[in-house]
Design an enzyme around this catalytic site. Structure first.
Site, PDB file in Angstrom:
ATOM      1  N   TYR A  45       0.827  -1.211   0.000  1.00 11.69           N
ATOM      2  CA  TYR A  45       0.000   0.000   0.000  1.00 11.69           C
ATOM      3  C   TYR A  45       0.858   1.256   0.000  1.00 11.69           C
ATOM      4  CZ  TYR A  45      -3.942  -2.879  -0.344  1.00 11.69           C
ATOM      5  OH  TYR A  45      -4.845  -3.760  -0.861  1.00 11.69           O
ATOM      6  N   LYS A 102       2.109 -16.358   0.238  1.00  9.70           N
ATOM      7  CA  LYS A 102       2.600 -16.839  -1.058  1.00  9.70           C
ATOM      8  C   LYS A 102       4.107 -17.027  -0.894  1.00  9.70           C
ATOM      9  CE  LYS A 102       1.855 -17.695  -5.479  1.00  9.70           C
ATOM     10  NZ  LYS A 102       1.125 -18.870  -5.945  1.00  9.70           N
ATOM     11  N   ASP A 111      -3.523 -18.155  -3.524  1.00 11.72           N
ATOM     12  CA  ASP A 111      -4.298 -18.564  -4.706  1.00 11.72           C
ATOM     13  C   ASP A 111      -5.198 -19.753  -4.371  1.00 11.72           C
ATOM     14  OD1 ASP A 111      -1.864 -19.795  -4.317  1.00 11.72           O
ATOM     15  OD2 ASP A 111      -1.385 -20.055  -6.431  1.00 11.72           O
ATOM     16  N   ASP A 120      -7.227  -7.684   1.684  1.00 15.06           N
ATOM     17  CA  ASP A 120      -8.161  -6.799   1.000  1.00 15.06           C
ATOM     18  C   ASP A 120      -8.967  -7.596  -0.027  1.00 15.06           C
ATOM     19  OD1 ASP A 120      -9.365  -4.482   0.206  1.00 15.06           O
ATOM     20  OD2 ASP A 120      -7.601  -3.588  -0.735  1.00 15.06           O
ATOM     21  N   ASP A 139     -13.137  -9.172   0.252  1.00 11.45           N
ATOM     22  CA  ASP A 139     -14.198  -8.821  -0.702  1.00 11.45           C
ATOM     23  C   ASP A 139     -14.838 -10.090  -1.264  1.00 11.45           C
ATOM     24  OD1 ASP A 139     -13.753  -6.093  -0.450  1.00 11.45           O
ATOM     25  OD2 ASP A 139     -13.869  -5.733  -2.610  1.00 11.45           O
TER      26      ASP A 139
END
Ligand code: ATP
Length: 359
Positions: A136, A190, A223, A247, A251
């Protein structure tokens, strides 16, 4: 004994922000009256309104007011449409998260009684997202943005991961899991490709996990987690992860639960907390009185809960539980649903019904 006064700062923001902030305020007022709370409401402008009046989307005075109040209710902002930094366009959400050190973004997603979820299987999970670093670029540097463009055909983004931030977000996740029935934390990463940064994240989470032997712990690649959530989100309880993965996954989880319009969240630090819906400012439906305010009302419930625990004030906790139960009833009733859930109830009517239910 009545509760100590609570000073709440409302920041309406852009798009549907003013509508859902007004709805949230109405519901809090009703709960305040019902539970004998002394709620003092202050409102300040951010976003385009502040830009027009003050030449900046979040004036210093608003940051100070946020620092001095007991809790913040932040409406969504259209930061992608703001002018550059040099012309006053700052992302108020990022600024407040950074300046008040709101390091934990707690994002619950659960299916609701009476509402058939798009995913089919009922679930109840919480994404605990690190909120101050990662990719970010508006908040991960002490000075200057974390994205640079060495030449016109190349852009670089810097991802910042620190041990301290990983440790405290992991601590937050395990503390939360200890209060839940399933008592299960999943770290999402990851580290098979981002060996150093996600590797460091995992190292710190594992250290915290070792201190909570009563809580089940596992790790899933980001993933794979996206696929798993769609397949069977009921397998997960508390998901702890870095900023961007959190984030995106939250969602996904919210939409699987029914709608982004239900997606509540709390930004919490050690000294401050801010209620904020997970979604953006939804300019496509702004000003139409059709937005679902449940997201921000649910976020305000989380704020009251946080304050209740911090102040050891059962009246706040009771008020939070009552709003939460009224919210569940409203969502379960097809008559009371907003358009995103297939209903015809407007934003203001939704709030009025909820307030009446609380009374
Ligand atoms: P951001 O990048 O800030 O997240 P966005 O434009 O990508 O913003 P949103 O503003 O969250 O995304 O909107 C995505 C979709 O969800 C839009 O169609 C919007 O109308 C819908 N939506 C978002 N919030 C609500 C809400 N509270 N009630 C109903 N629909 C909503």
């Amino acid at each position: 004994m009545s509760s100590a006064p609570l000073n709440l700062l409302f920041l309406p923001g852009d798009g549907i922000g003013p509508e859902i902030v007004a709805a949230t305020r109405q519901v809090l007022e009703a709960a305040g009256a019902q539970f004998d709370l002394t709620l003092n409401f202050e409102e300040a402008q951010i976003g385009f309104t502040a830009l027009e009046a003050n030449g900046i989307t979040i004036p210093d005075a608003v940051i100070e007011a946020a620092r001095n109040c007991d809790g913040i209710v932040l409406g969504p902002v259209s930061h992608n449409d703001y002018p550059p930094l040099s012309e006053g366009g700052l992302n108020p959400s990022g600024v407040l998260r950074k300046r008040l050190d709101l390091f934990a973004n707690i994002r619950p997603a659960m299916t609701r009684a009476g509402l058939v979820p798009p995913c089919g299987t009922p679930f109840d999970l919480i994404v605990v997202r690190e909120n101050t670093e990662g990719f970010y670029s508006d908040r991960n540097m002490a000075s200057g943005p974390g994205e640079i463009m060495p030449d016109e055909d190349m852009a670089l983004a810097i991802r910042k991961i620190t041990r301290a931030a990983c440790r405290r977000i992991a601590e937050e996740a395990f503390k939360l899991a200890a209060t839940r029935e399933a008592r299960h934390v999943t770290a999402v990463h990851k580290a098979n490709v981002l060996r150093l940064s996600d590797g460091l994240f995992l190292e710190e989470v594992r250290k915290v996990a070792a201190r909570y032997p009563q809580i089940a712990y596992d790790e899933v690649l980001v993933d794979a987690m996206a696929a798993q959530l769609v397949r069977d989100a009921s397998r997960y309880d508390v998901i702890v992860t870095t900023n961007m993965y959190g984030d995106i996954l939250s969602d996904l989880a919210s939409e699987l639960s029914g709608s982004l319009g239900l997606a509540a969240s709390l930004n919490a630090g050690t000294d401050h907390a801010m209620a904020q819906a997970q979604h953006g400012s939804a300019p496509d439906i702004a000003g139409c009185d059709i937005a679902n305010p449940a997201s921000l009302i649910g976020s305000a419930v989380m704020l009251l809960d946080w304050l209740g625990e911090r102040r050891d004030d059962p009246a706040l906790t009771r008020a939070a539980a009552a709003i939460s139960a009224a919210l569940e009833r409203a969502i379960a009733d097809p008559e009371g649903r907003t358009a995103d859930l297939g209903g015809a109830c407007g934003t203001s009517e939704f709030a009025a019904r909820l307030a009446a239910d609380l009374r």
